[in-house]
Design a protein around this motif. Structure first.
Motif, short mmCIF file in Angstrom:
data_model
loop_
_atom_site.label_atom_id
_atom_site.label_comp_id
_atom_site.label_asym_id
_atom_site.label_seq_id
_atom_site.Cartn_x
_atom_site.Cartn_y
_atom_site.Cartn_z
N MET A 231 0.86 -1.13 0.11
CA MET A 231 0.03 0.16 -0.10
C MET A 231 1.08 1.14 -0.13
O MET A 231 1.95 1.13 0.68
CB MET A 231 -0.68 0.11 1.15
N SER A 232 0.52 2.33 -0.63
CA SER A 232 1.28 3.62 -0.88
C SER A 232 0.29 4.64 -0.08
O SER A 232 -0.81 4.57 -0.26
CB SER A 232 1.69 3.66 -2.16
N LEU A 233 0.90 5.71 -0.07
CA LEU A 233 0.36 7.03 0.45
C LEU A 233 0.74 7.92 -0.52
O LEU A 233 1.79 8.32 -0.83
CB LEU A 233 0.70 7.34 1.81
N LEU A 234 -0.54 9.01 -0.89
CA LEU A 234 -0.21 10.15 -1.50
C LEU A 234 -0.71 11.37 -0.63
O LEU A 234 -1.85 11.05 -0.16
CB LEU A 234 -1.08 10.23 -3.09
N ARG A 235 -0.04 12.38 -0.59
CA ARG A 235 -0.52 13.39 0.62
C ARG A 235 -0.39 14.78 -0.11
O ARG A 235 0.56 14.96 -0.77
CB ARG A 235 0.44 13.38 1.71
N ASN B 121 -2.67 18.81 -0.12
CA ASN B 121 -3.85 19.79 -0.23
C ASN B 121 -4.82 19.23 0.96
O ASN B 121 -5.98 19.33 0.61
CB ASN B 121 -4.80 19.64 -1.58
N GLY B 122 -4.01 18.84 1.98
CA GLY B 122 -5.22 18.49 3.29
C GLY B 122 -5.87 17.18 3.24
O GLY B 122 -6.47 16.63 3.82
N ILE B 123 -5.27 16.20 1.91
CA ILE B 123 -5.84 15.09 1.72
C ILE B 123 -4.71 13.86 1.78
O ILE B 123 -3.75 14.10 1.19
CB ILE B 123 -6.46 14.94 0.28
N ASN B 124 -5.13 12.84 2.63
CA ASN B 124 -3.88 11.68 2.42
C ASN B 124 -4.84 10.48 1.54
O ASN B 124 -5.99 10.25 2.09
CB ASN B 124 -3.81 11.19 3.88
N LEU B 125 -4.17 10.04 0.65
CA LEU B 125 -4.73 9.20 -0.20
C LEU B 125 -4.01 7.63 -0.11
O LEU B 125 -2.65 7.64 -0.28
CB LEU B 125 -4.69 9.47 -1.48
N ALA C 67 1.70 6.30 9.32
CA ALA C 67 2.27 7.52 9.73
C ALA C 67 3.65 8.17 9.32
O ALA C 67 3.69 9.13 9.14
CB ALA C 67 1.95 7.62 11.40
N ALA C 68 4.32 6.93 9.06
CA ALA C 68 5.73 7.22 8.78
C ALA C 68 5.83 7.64 7.17
O ALA C 68 6.76 8.77 6.86
CB ALA C 68 6.54 5.99 9.03
N ARG C 69 4.81 7.45 6.49
CA ARG C 69 4.56 7.97 5.09
C ARG C 69 4.11 9.29 4.93
O ARG C 69 3.75 9.88 3.69
CB ARG C 69 4.14 6.93 4.20
N ALA C 70 3.57 9.88 6.08
CA ALA C 70 2.76 11.23 6.01
C ALA C 70 3.39 12.35 5.28
O ALA C 70 2.80 13.06 4.75
CB ALA C 70 2.23 11.54 7.50
N HIS D 150 4.88 12.22 2.60
CA HIS D 150 5.11 11.82 0.91
C HIS D 150 3.97 12.50 0.37
O HIS D 150 2.98 12.32 0.56
CB HIS D 150 4.98 10.27 0.98
N ASP D 151 4.22 13.44 -0.26
CA ASP D 151 3.27 14.34 -1.18
C ASP D 151 3.51 14.49 -2.67
O ASP D 151 4.41 14.79 -3.00
CB ASP D 151 3.59 15.63 -0.72
N THR D 152 2.47 13.74 -3.32
CA THR D 152 2.64 13.74 -4.88
C THR D 152 1.22 14.40 -5.28
O THR D 152 0.97 14.00 -6.45
CB THR D 152 2.72 12.37 -5.39
#
Length: 120
Positions: free
Chosen positions: A1-5, A7-11, A48-51, A53-55
């Motif tokens: 699973m990956s995280l995109l963060r 504009n106030g949105i975590n995906l 939380a560790a990936r928070a 990461h912003d793409t």
């Protein structure tokens, strides 16, 4: 699973590989508004560790089919967040189901829709 963060949105997302030769599809599987760093104990530490990461700015470059699915009454991944993501990802499919964050078990139409989308 990956995280995109952004504009106030975590995906949080996973990719699904359909039948060989059809390419990759992106399937949204969950998300939250706000900042994970200010909401400890909400998610496991790997997320939380990936928070940081912003793409967000790279989302328009996605060229594979993208399904954004959510519950109409989800307080964790609100309709506005999914709509913002759909606006950011050209050609994405946005589908809402009855229920909240657990719409996949709350709306009997959800799983068949996702399966049909993955097969298309």
């Amino acid at each position: 699973m990956s995280l995109l963060r952004g504009n106030g949105i975590n995906l949080y997302y996973e990719t699904a590989m359909p039948a060989a030769g059809k390419g990759e599809k992106l399937l949204f599987i969950g998300g939250t508004g706000g900042d994970l760093r200010t909401r400890p104990n909400v998610f496991d530490s790997p997320l939380a560790a990936r928070a940081g990461h912003d793409t967000w700015e790279r989302l328009p470059a996605l060229r594979m089919p993208v399904l954004l699915a959510g519950g109409r009454f989800d307080g964790i991944a609100p309709v506005d967040n999914l709509t913002a993501l759909a606006d950011q990802i050209p050609g994405s499919t946005l589908q809402f189901f009855q229920g909240g964050h657990l719409f996949l078990i709350q709306d009997a139409a959800a799983y068949p829709y996702v399966i049909q989308w993955l097969k298309s």
